[in-house]
Structure formats: structure tokens, C-alpha cells
Design a protein around this motif. Sequence first.
Motif, mmCIF file in Angstrom:
data_model
loop_
_atom_site.group_PDB
_atom_site.id
_atom_site.type_symbol
_atom_site.label_atom_id
_atom_site.label_comp_id
_atom_site.label_asym_id
_atom_site.label_seq_id
_atom_site.Cartn_x
_atom_site.Cartn_y
_atom_site.Cartn_z
ATOM 1 N N TYR A 251 0.821 -1.210 0.000
ATOM 2 C CA TYR A 251 0.000 0.000 0.000
ATOM 3 C C TYR A 251 0.856 1.261 0.000
ATOM 4 N N VAL A 252 2.008 1.229 0.636
ATOM 5 C CA VAL A 252 2.914 2.376 0.574
ATOM 6 C C VAL A 252 3.383 2.590 -0.865
ATOM 7 N N GLU A 253 3.682 1.493 -1.564
ATOM 8 C CA GLU A 253 4.100 1.599 -2.960
ATOM 9 C C GLU A 253 2.952 2.092 -3.842
ATOM 10 N N ARG A 254 1.713 1.632 -3.557
ATOM 11 C CA ARG A 254 0.574 2.108 -4.338
ATOM 12 C C ARG A 254 0.325 3.596 -4.117
ATOM 13 N N LEU A 255 0.545 4.066 -2.892
ATOM 14 C CA LEU A 255 0.435 5.502 -2.635
ATOM 15 C C LEU A 255 1.388 6.278 -3.534
ATOM 16 N N ARG A 256 2.597 5.789 -3.655
ATOM 17 C CA ARG A 256 3.601 6.479 -4.455
ATOM 18 C C ARG A 256 3.288 6.380 -5.946
ATOM 19 N N ARG A 257 2.886 5.178 -6.389
ATOM 20 C CA ARG A 257 2.705 4.943 -7.819
ATOM 21 C C ARG A 257 1.391 5.499 -8.356
ATOM 22 N N GLU A 258 0.297 5.281 -7.631
ATOM 23 C CA GLU A 258 -1.022 5.642 -8.148
ATOM 24 C C GLU A 258 -1.441 7.066 -7.773
ATOM 25 N N TYR A 259 -0.977 7.554 -6.611
ATOM 26 C CA TYR A 259 -1.431 8.860 -6.137
ATOM 27 C C TYR A 259 -0.295 9.878 -6.025
ATOM 28 N N LYS A 260 0.929 9.472 -6.408
ATOM 29 C CA LYS A 260 2.080 10.374 -6.390
ATOM 30 C C LYS A 260 2.313 10.963 -5.000
ATOM 31 N N VAL A 261 2.144 10.138 -3.977
ATOM 32 C CA VAL A 261 2.341 10.568 -2.598
ATOM 33 C C VAL A 261 3.530 9.810 -2.010
ATOM 34 N N ASP A 262 4.588 10.537 -1.708
ATOM 35 C CA ASP A 262 5.751 9.945 -1.055
ATOM 36 C C ASP A 262 5.606 10.121 0.452
ATOM 37 N N CYS A 263 5.828 9.036 1.190
ATOM 38 C CA CYS A 263 5.607 9.054 2.634
ATOM 39 C C CYS A 263 6.850 8.615 3.390
ATOM 40 N N ASP A 264 6.993 9.162 4.582
ATOM 41 C CA ASP A 264 7.982 8.670 5.534
ATOM 42 C C ASP A 264 7.315 7.573 6.356
ATOM 43 N N VAL A 265 7.931 6.403 6.389
ATOM 44 C CA VAL A 265 7.389 5.249 7.096
ATOM 45 C C VAL A 265 8.251 4.982 8.324
ATOM 46 N N GLY A 266 7.618 4.795 9.456
ATOM 47 C CA GLY A 266 8.380 4.536 10.677
ATOM 48 C C GLY A 266 7.557 3.784 11.704
ATOM 49 N N ARG A 267 8.156 3.569 12.846
ATOM 50 C CA ARG A 267 7.448 2.911 13.942
ATOM 51 C C ARG A 267 6.507 3.905 14.617
ATOM 52 N N PRO A 268 5.343 3.464 15.042
ATOM 53 C CA PRO A 268 4.443 4.368 15.776
ATOM 54 C C PRO A 268 5.095 4.852 17.069
ATOM 55 N N LYS A 269 4.945 6.138 17.357
ATOM 56 C CA LYS A 269 5.512 6.698 18.585
ATOM 57 C C LYS A 269 4.664 6.315 19.794
ATOM 58 N N VAL A 270 5.302 6.282 20.935
ATOM 59 C CA VAL A 270 4.619 5.973 22.186
ATOM 60 C C VAL A 270 4.861 7.120 23.152
ATOM 61 N N ASN A 271 3.789 7.678 23.704
ATOM 62 C CA ASN A 271 3.927 8.756 24.678
ATOM 63 C C ASN A 271 4.299 8.169 26.039
ATOM 64 N N TYR A 272 5.374 8.699 26.600
ATOM 65 C CA TYR A 272 5.801 8.239 27.919
ATOM 66 C C TYR A 272 5.208 9.157 28.987
ATOM 67 N N ARG A 273 4.780 8.569 30.074
ATOM 68 C CA ARG A 273 4.177 9.324 31.179
ATOM 69 C C ARG A 273 4.950 9.050 32.454
ATOM 70 N N GLU A 274 5.006 10.075 33.281
ATOM 71 C CA GLU A 274 5.691 9.941 34.563
ATOM 72 C C GLU A 274 4.696 9.614 35.650
ATOM 73 N N THR A 275 5.119 8.770 36.565
ATOM 74 C CA THR A 275 4.284 8.368 37.684
ATOM 75 C C THR A 275 5.005 8.667 38.980
ATOM 76 N N ILE A 276 4.328 9.339 39.909
ATOM 77 C CA ILE A 276 4.913 9.638 41.221
ATOM 78 C C ILE A 276 4.861 8.384 42.078
ATOM 79 N N GLN A 277 6.032 7.910 42.488
ATOM 80 C CA GLN A 277 6.102 6.649 43.217
ATOM 81 C C GLN A 277 6.369 6.841 44.720
ATOM 82 N N THR A 278 7.033 7.930 45.129
ATOM 83 C CA THR A 278 7.338 8.145 46.555
ATOM 84 C C THR A 278 6.988 9.578 46.962
ATOM 85 N N ARG A 279 6.865 9.796 48.208
ATOM 86 C CA ARG A 279 6.607 11.139 48.731
ATOM 87 C C ARG A 279 7.862 12.006 48.647
ATOM 88 N N GLY A 280 7.694 13.288 48.476
ATOM 89 C CA GLY A 280 8.829 14.165 48.419
ATOM 90 C C GLY A 280 9.381 14.532 49.803
#
Length: 280
Positions: A251-280
Motif C-alpha cells: 500500500y505504501v508503494e501504491r500511494l507512491r505509484r497511483e497517487y504520487k504521494v511519497d511518505c515517511d514510514v516509521g514505527r508508531p511513537k509511544v507517549n511516555y508518562r511519569e508516575t509519582i512513586q514516593t513522597r517528596g
Amino acid sequence: ISQLADPVRLLEQVDDQLAELFLAEEPIDPPVLVSAIRRATLANKFCPVFMGSAYKNRGVQPLLDGVADYLPCPTDVVNTALDISQGESAFSLPCSPSGPFVGLAFKLEEGKYGQLTYMRIYSGKVSKGDIIHNSSTGKRTRVPRLVRIHSDELEDIQSASAGDIVALFGIECASGDTFTDGSVNYAMTSIKVPEPVMSVSLTPKSTDQLPNFRRALQRFQREDPTFHVSNNAETSETIISGMGELHLDIYVERLRREYKVDCDVGRPKVNYRETIQTRG
């Protein structure tokens, strides 16, 4: 080599009727030979091989004649359908014009008149203006236009019956959807779509390509139920998911060939979250 050059000697080993004529030393004319090749081909005991090239149409007509002479017609094939009302239990569906209408949308094409849906009719008849039911979605729709395809030409027809392959305009559906006349609840393919096993992120290299990018992904989803598109609100990424790396690469190749759309392909990003584990 002499035996390979003689089709009669090869066929008499796999076809009893021709073997009887051969042993009786009776003349074997071309129609008898064609019938023997067809019987052996349908029984998967013989495989005709044609030589040719699309360049200058070398050998194209003998190949088409061979398709008509040797390969099975729709009534020679036992079609297996699924009864949705019985938990998708399989049964044999006769290829008969007098049966209930059952047709499979096996290909979608974007044309200048809108979506063109290629359909093979497995049972019954369909006519222009008929109301047909989509077994996958439950929606009812009218057949506004019915055509027969001749290479790049369209021939308007009023009706078609079991065994025909036709095209319909104005039908909103996905590839693999089964249509009926509403009297039965059959499907030619399972309506259960497997879950995707791989995902990648897609980003067009130019913002000018976004309209074609969105239009292409919408079309691909209609064509292929196993192809999924989603948007990650947290990372603002477009995620495509499918059945494997090769599946998505196509499908990435069809995007390029049929619709003239060049794309950057990569791994999906993951949002990292911080968790408070101890009292300050």
C-alpha cells in the motif's frame, strides 16, 4: 522426447475414454482430443501449457481459446457459501439462475463516474433497478446501472444471471462483501475480519499531498477489510495496520505509484508518562 511430442500418448494415460479409442486404434479427431484435454484438466490430471508473449499479441488468441475449451465453466465448479443465520455453516450453493440472488463484490475501481464494483454472480439473477442487500452491513441499495466489461469498454445491460461477471455503478461497499436479494442471509466469504498484526506510521513528505493521501487511504480501506487506518490523537500520527510487513509495503508503494504521494514510514511513537512513586 517422441512421447512428449505426442499429446495422445500423454492423454491416454489419464483419460479412460481416450485410452479405449487409442487401444482400439480408432481415429482420434481434434474435437475428441479437445474433450479429452478438458476432462483431464477438470480432474487435475493434465495441465495444458501455452507459449506466447503480450508483445505483438503472440499466442494470445490460442490462450483465450484454451481458456474457453479446457477450463471449467461456472456450472462445473462447486461453490461453497456460508449461511450467516446458522453461524456461518458451510454448504454447497448451486450455480443456477433460478436460485436466490447471491453475488460477491470482488474488486473496486475508482472511475470517472464514481466507484465501479466488479461482481461475480453465484446464484440467481440481478436486474437494473433491483433492490439488493449487503450481507456484511445489512444495508439495502438499488442497482442504478449494470454493465459488462469488454477490455476498456462498458456495455450497458439490463440483467445478468448466475455465472456472469458484471460491474455496478453507485454501490457503496467494500471488497469481499456479499449481496443477496434479501430472501437469504448468505456470504461467499466470512464476515469475520482477522485483527491486524502489524502497524506503521505514515507521514506525507509534503503537505500538498494530503488530499491525495486521505483519498487513497479511504479507497484502500474499502478495497481491503484487513487494512486499517487510525489517527493517534496524542502523537498526531496516521497509523496503518495490516496482516504483515509485505501487506503494508504494497500500500505504501501504491500511494507512491497511483497517487504520487511519497511518505515517511516509521514505527508508531509511544507517549511516555511519569508516575509519582514516593513522597517528596
